[in-house]
Design a protein around this motif. Sequence first.
Motif, PDB file in Angstrom:
ATOM      1  N   GLY A 262       0.787  -1.231   0.000  1.00  0.00           N
ATOM      2  CA  GLY A 262       0.000   0.000   0.000  1.00  0.00           C
ATOM      3  C   GLY A 262       0.814   1.274   0.000  1.00  0.00           C
ATOM      4  N   SER A 263       2.139   1.190   0.128  1.00  0.00           N
ATOM      5  CA  SER A 263       2.939   2.409   0.212  1.00  0.00           C
ATOM      6  C   SER A 263       3.792   2.645  -1.027  1.00  0.00           C
ATOM      7  CB  SER A 263       3.851   2.353   1.444  1.00  0.00           C
ATOM      8  OG  SER A 263       4.719   1.243   1.377  1.00  0.00           O
ATOM      9  N   THR A 264       3.653   1.792  -2.029  1.00  0.00           N
ATOM     10  CA  THR A 264       4.431   1.925  -3.256  1.00  0.00           C
ATOM     11  C   THR A 264       3.678   2.779  -4.268  1.00  0.00           C
ATOM     12  OG1 THR A 264       5.333  -0.277  -2.858  1.00  0.00           O
ATOM     13  CG2 THR A 264       5.640   0.631  -5.036  1.00  0.00           C
ATOM     14  N   GLU A 265       4.428   3.532  -5.057  1.00  0.00           N
ATOM     15  CA  GLU A 265       3.852   4.314  -6.148  1.00  0.00           C
ATOM     16  C   GLU A 265       4.256   3.692  -7.480  1.00  0.00           C
ATOM     17  OE1 GLU A 265       3.752   8.740  -4.075  1.00  0.00           O
ATOM     18  OE2 GLU A 265       5.482   8.165  -5.295  1.00  0.00           O
ATOM     19  N   TYR A 266       3.329   3.717  -8.424  1.00  0.00           N
ATOM     20  CA  TYR A 266       3.545   3.070  -9.714  1.00  0.00           C
ATOM     21  C   TYR A 266       3.366   4.098 -10.835  1.00  0.00           C
ATOM     22  CZ  TYR A 266       2.926  -1.156  -6.926  1.00  0.00           C
ATOM     23  OH  TYR A 266       3.046  -2.132  -5.968  1.00  0.00           O
ATOM     24  N   TYR A 267       4.317   4.104 -11.766  1.00  0.00           N
ATOM     25  CA  TYR A 267       4.257   5.037 -12.886  1.00  0.00           C
ATOM     26  C   TYR A 267       4.069   4.270 -14.191  1.00  0.00           C
ATOM     27  CZ  TYR A 267       5.845   8.805  -9.840  1.00  0.00           C
ATOM     28  OH  TYR A 267       5.941   9.737  -8.848  1.00  0.00           O
ATOM     29  N   GLN A 268       3.130   4.752 -14.995  1.00  0.00           N
ATOM     30  CA  GLN A 268       2.855   4.146 -16.278  1.00  0.00           C
ATOM     31  C   GLN A 268       4.063   4.313 -17.202  1.00  0.00           C
ATOM     32  OE1 GLN A 268       1.145   6.538 -14.619  1.00  0.00           O
ATOM     33  NE2 GLN A 268      -0.995   6.644 -15.281  1.00  0.00           N
ATOM     34  N   GLY A 269       4.325   3.283 -18.003  1.00  0.00           N
ATOM     35  CA  GLY A 269       5.343   3.408 -19.026  1.00  0.00           C
ATOM     36  C   GLY A 269       4.893   4.397 -20.094  1.00  0.00           C
ATOM     37  N   ALA A 270       5.844   5.099 -20.688  1.00  0.00           N
ATOM     38  CA  ALA A 270       5.509   6.101 -21.696  1.00  0.00           C
ATOM     39  C   ALA A 270       4.881   5.435 -22.917  1.00  0.00           C
ATOM     40  CB  ALA A 270       6.759   6.873 -22.102  1.00  0.00           C
ATOM     41  N   PRO A 271       3.855   6.062 -23.505  1.00  0.00           N
ATOM     42  CA  PRO A 271       3.198   5.493 -24.689  1.00  0.00           C
ATOM     43  C   PRO A 271       4.069   5.653 -25.931  1.00  0.00           C
ATOM     44  CG  PRO A 271       2.314   7.659 -24.237  1.00  0.00           C
ATOM     45  CD  PRO A 271       3.284   7.358 -23.123  1.00  0.00           C
ATOM     46  N   PHE A 272       3.499   5.339 -27.085  1.00  0.00           N
ATOM     47  CA  PHE A 272       4.220   5.533 -28.351  1.00  0.00           C
ATOM     48  C   PHE A 272       4.717   6.976 -28.449  1.00  0.00           C
ATOM     49  CE2 PHE A 272       4.015   7.277 -32.648  1.00  0.00           C
ATOM     50  CZ  PHE A 272       4.998   6.508 -33.276  1.00  0.00           C
ATOM     51  N   SER A 273       5.991   7.113 -28.792  1.00  0.00           N
ATOM     52  CA  SER A 273       6.592   8.437 -28.929  1.00  0.00           C
ATOM     53  C   SER A 273       7.542   8.420 -30.120  1.00  0.00           C
ATOM     54  CB  SER A 273       7.365   8.827 -27.662  1.00  0.00           C
ATOM     55  OG  SER A 273       6.548   8.719 -26.514  1.00  0.00           O
ATOM     56  N   ALA A 274       7.704   9.575 -30.752  1.00  0.00           N
ATOM     57  CA  ALA A 274       8.566   9.678 -31.931  1.00  0.00           C
ATOM     58  C   ALA A 274       9.325  10.996 -31.894  1.00  0.00           C
ATOM     59  CB  ALA A 274       7.731   9.586 -33.212  1.00  0.00           C
ATOM     60  N   VAL A 275      10.586  10.938 -32.310  1.00  0.00           N
ATOM     61  CA  VAL A 275      11.417  12.143 -32.404  1.00  0.00           C
ATOM     62  C   VAL A 275      12.189  12.099 -33.721  1.00  0.00           C
ATOM     63  CG1 VAL A 275      13.410  13.380 -31.477  1.00  0.00           C
ATOM     64  CG2 VAL A 275      11.659  12.501 -29.925  1.00  0.00           C
ATOM     65  N   PHE A 276      12.043  13.158 -34.500  1.00  0.00           N
ATOM     66  CA  PHE A 276      12.813  13.331 -35.733  1.00  0.00           C
ATOM     67  C   PHE A 276      13.926  14.324 -35.468  1.00  0.00           C
ATOM     68  CE2 PHE A 276      13.694  15.761 -39.600  1.00  0.00           C
ATOM     69  CZ  PHE A 276      14.096  14.738 -40.453  1.00  0.00           C
ATOM     70  N   ASN A 277      15.133  14.019 -35.982  1.00  0.00           N
ATOM     71  CA  ASN A 277      16.280  14.872 -35.693  1.00  0.00           C
ATOM     72  C   ASN A 277      17.132  15.058 -36.944  1.00  0.00           C
ATOM     73  OD1 ASN A 277      17.656  16.000 -33.059  1.00  0.00           O
ATOM     74  ND2 ASN A 277      19.324  15.261 -34.354  1.00  0.00           N
ATOM     75  N   MET A 278      17.651  16.260 -37.100  1.00  0.00           N
ATOM     76  CA  MET A 278      18.596  16.558 -38.179  1.00  0.00           C
ATOM     77  C   MET A 278      19.883  17.087 -37.562  1.00  0.00           C
ATOM     78  SD  MET A 278      18.338  19.254 -41.378  1.00  0.00           S
ATOM     79  CE  MET A 278      18.346  20.686 -40.285  1.00  0.00           C
ATOM     80  N   THR A 279      21.005  16.510 -37.979  1.00  0.00           N
ATOM     81  CA  THR A 279      22.309  16.935 -37.472  1.00  0.00           C
ATOM     82  C   THR A 279      23.181  17.377 -38.631  1.00  0.00           C
ATOM     83  OG1 THR A 279      22.197  15.408 -35.604  1.00  0.00           O
ATOM     84  CG2 THR A 279      24.365  16.233 -36.205  1.00  0.00           C
ATOM     85  N   VAL A 280      23.766  18.557 -38.502  1.00  0.00           N
ATOM     86  CA  VAL A 280      24.656  19.112 -39.520  1.00  0.00           C
ATOM     87  C   VAL A 280      25.988  19.432 -38.860  1.00  0.00           C
ATOM     88  CG1 VAL A 280      25.033  20.953 -41.193  1.00  0.00           C
ATOM     89  CG2 VAL A 280      22.711  20.095 -40.788  1.00  0.00           C
ATOM     90  N   LYS A 281      27.074  18.926 -39.432  1.00  0.00           N
ATOM     91  CA  LYS A 281      28.419  19.228 -38.946  1.00  0.00           C
ATOM     92  C   LYS A 281      29.139  20.102 -39.962  1.00  0.00           C
ATOM     93  CE  LYS A 281      28.799  14.871 -36.410  1.00  0.00           C
ATOM     94  NZ  LYS A 281      29.565  13.611 -36.220  1.00  0.00           N
TER      95      LYS A 281
END
Length: 741
Positions: free
Chosen positions: A721-740
């Motif tokens: 009764g004293s533990t806290e539970y966190y939902q796993g993150a849902p579907f997520s997407a990240v687009f990235n562009m890298t220029v050197k």
Amino acid sequence: MKIKSYSLILLGLLYSSSFADNTSNIKLESIDIEDSLENYFYNIDENGQTRTISGETSSTLQGTSSTNYYKSLELAPSINVETQDAYALTVDQNMLRVRGQVGDTFSKLSTTIEGIPFGVNVGNGGTGYIVDKENLSSVDFITGLTPANKGLGYGTTAGSMDLQLIKPHNDFGGMLSLGAGTDSFKKAFVRVDSGKIADKVAFFISTSDMENDKWKGEGEIKRKNLNAMTTIDISDTTQVELFGAYNSFDRHEYKPLSYAETQSLSDNYSNDYNTQLTGNKFKDALYYNFNKQDYDEYFYYIALNTQANDLKIRIKPYTFGSEGTRYSGSTTTGTITKMISEQETYGVNLDFDYPLVDGKLYGGWWYQEMQSTPPPKMQTVYDILANGTLKFKSYGMLTDVDERTSNSPYMGYEKTVNNTYFNAGLRYLMFDFPAITGYNTNGISSDLSYDDAIAASSGVKNGMKVDSSSSNELLPSLLIEQKLDQSWKIGGGYARNFANPWQGPLWSVYNSNTAKFQAAGITLQDLWDELKLETSNNFELYAKYSYEKFALKNTFFYGDYKNKQVTVYDPNLNLSYYKSDSNATSMGSELEGSYNVNTMATLFASTYYNQFEFDEDILLATNSYLKAKGNQIPDVAKFGAKLGVNLNYDKFVVTPIARYIGKRYGDAENTEKVNGYTVFDLNTKYILQKNKVELSLALQNIFDKKYIGIVKNSLDDTRTGSTEYYQGAPFSAVFNMTVKF
């Protein structure tokens, strides 16, 4: 502390110092760690028991996160990483387990940058990710057999992680990285390298700005970061490095679920803090804008690397710190508590190595002073008025915390004789726990600053003062590895590890029950003096096999944990409090391997079994025993596995990864069962122009699996009764562009 202004000034001095002209015209040849590892996406050809993850692999494994270097460890067996959202702009408590041990940096996990300790996570906040992934050349991790010269910080029972930085480049150039994703995620990172100036000085400076909305409820998380480094070649044998980092973050909290709510996970998956005020203070304690935190933090070091004949010496003075506030609501009292915390740390590490009898003698001395929480320096309690404003009510805590001192000499010797490698070392650890004074706040009727509140106090609160105390440990280590032939290696070893005990909970319990303790003749100092370092005796045996394109490693591990800090019942007081009073045993096996199918594909997989159990029952405040003996430690899965493939075709790189975590329990009685889960991630990259322009797309939880990720408990004896539970993150997407350039 004026962290923001001081940090910006110091960082300015850091890179402007690169124009110093009192240095010799000398070039030092650099070693590019990333290049040496670029062909090993999954590398199990370790140096002893040190696992090295290249910067390229680390960046891929971080996926949708641009900051979370802990995810670099995700493919290793017995390591479970979960975050409250996919972007992980701040550190979450209990997000990391290593062979069952919580990877918190205040107690069990050593985290260093270039071998130097940096910010620690206390409670539910107080530290972010101080280095961007674009500035990392590699990540080194040691799971159990910690050598004497590694693992600086407040604990090693969960291992030690060292971040290696990409030093200033010899040529002028830079990098720009822009990203966007689900939940309004936005990222901008830029780095500029000066190149060698007068053949002796080089610097880089980088900055980043990131933010995202919470994936459930209202609120957002923001992070700003600044890094800079200068290298100066003094002579053929002497080089100076100066590094500085400033990080700030603001975040609205995610609301955890109770165990009952996890039983209807689909119905409660988006359950979060309230988005509207109601005028009822007990309900409004769960208003999202009353549950948040903001912190500023910094880290600086100077490294002097020099050599006298064959003796190599490294001197690294450093400082780090943070300050910030955290707000949390109580539905029991209908109040909001504001916690103010600060950390200020100064230290130095001196280490050397010297060739001796065809081997290497190494040693050094580490010293550190930290003035910090826990307990927090000030807690202020506010009533919630009907119109949603906050009105000062009282002080929950007002403390003065002295220095927490670490003092540790160490020495070791490593050598290879024929086909046998061994590394033996000894470290002596001396911890001085701080003197702490609690102040009486009765009669203070207004909301004051910390200094003004101390001045307005009537003095020391009765019984709330402790002197400093000490705890010392010898930490031996031994690793032996035998090369049998071109394909087989076997090895094993022993190391004694440690963990710093939490003091804040004990202080809080005594602060709330002072009369009971004093009536029984028990002073806070009595309990303080009983706090001990948690220690573990860790043993490992392993075998490695490699043949052409195939590699396999099997490890058997055993850990004997003493003085685990738990809640114990005192029948004389009829209440529970924290002390170092429990033992546990961990034993298991890990299997991992990789197979280069061809030049375009590498398969990799790992699995583990871990039986981590209490050695005895625990006495509770109900004057009965909590049936813990033989039960699995909370939040520790007995079984887990990872599987993936790294595909390279022309300009495309595709890396799908599957992670399975077996069932866990949220309590020591093993009644709150948490179902196992499997999550699939996909990371892709398209190289438009090699070493110039690349596009990437990271997908996390691509099948939108609903599961419990973080199981949060204050200590491993958490009751039903004293533990806290966190939902796993849902579907997520990240687009990235890298220029050197």
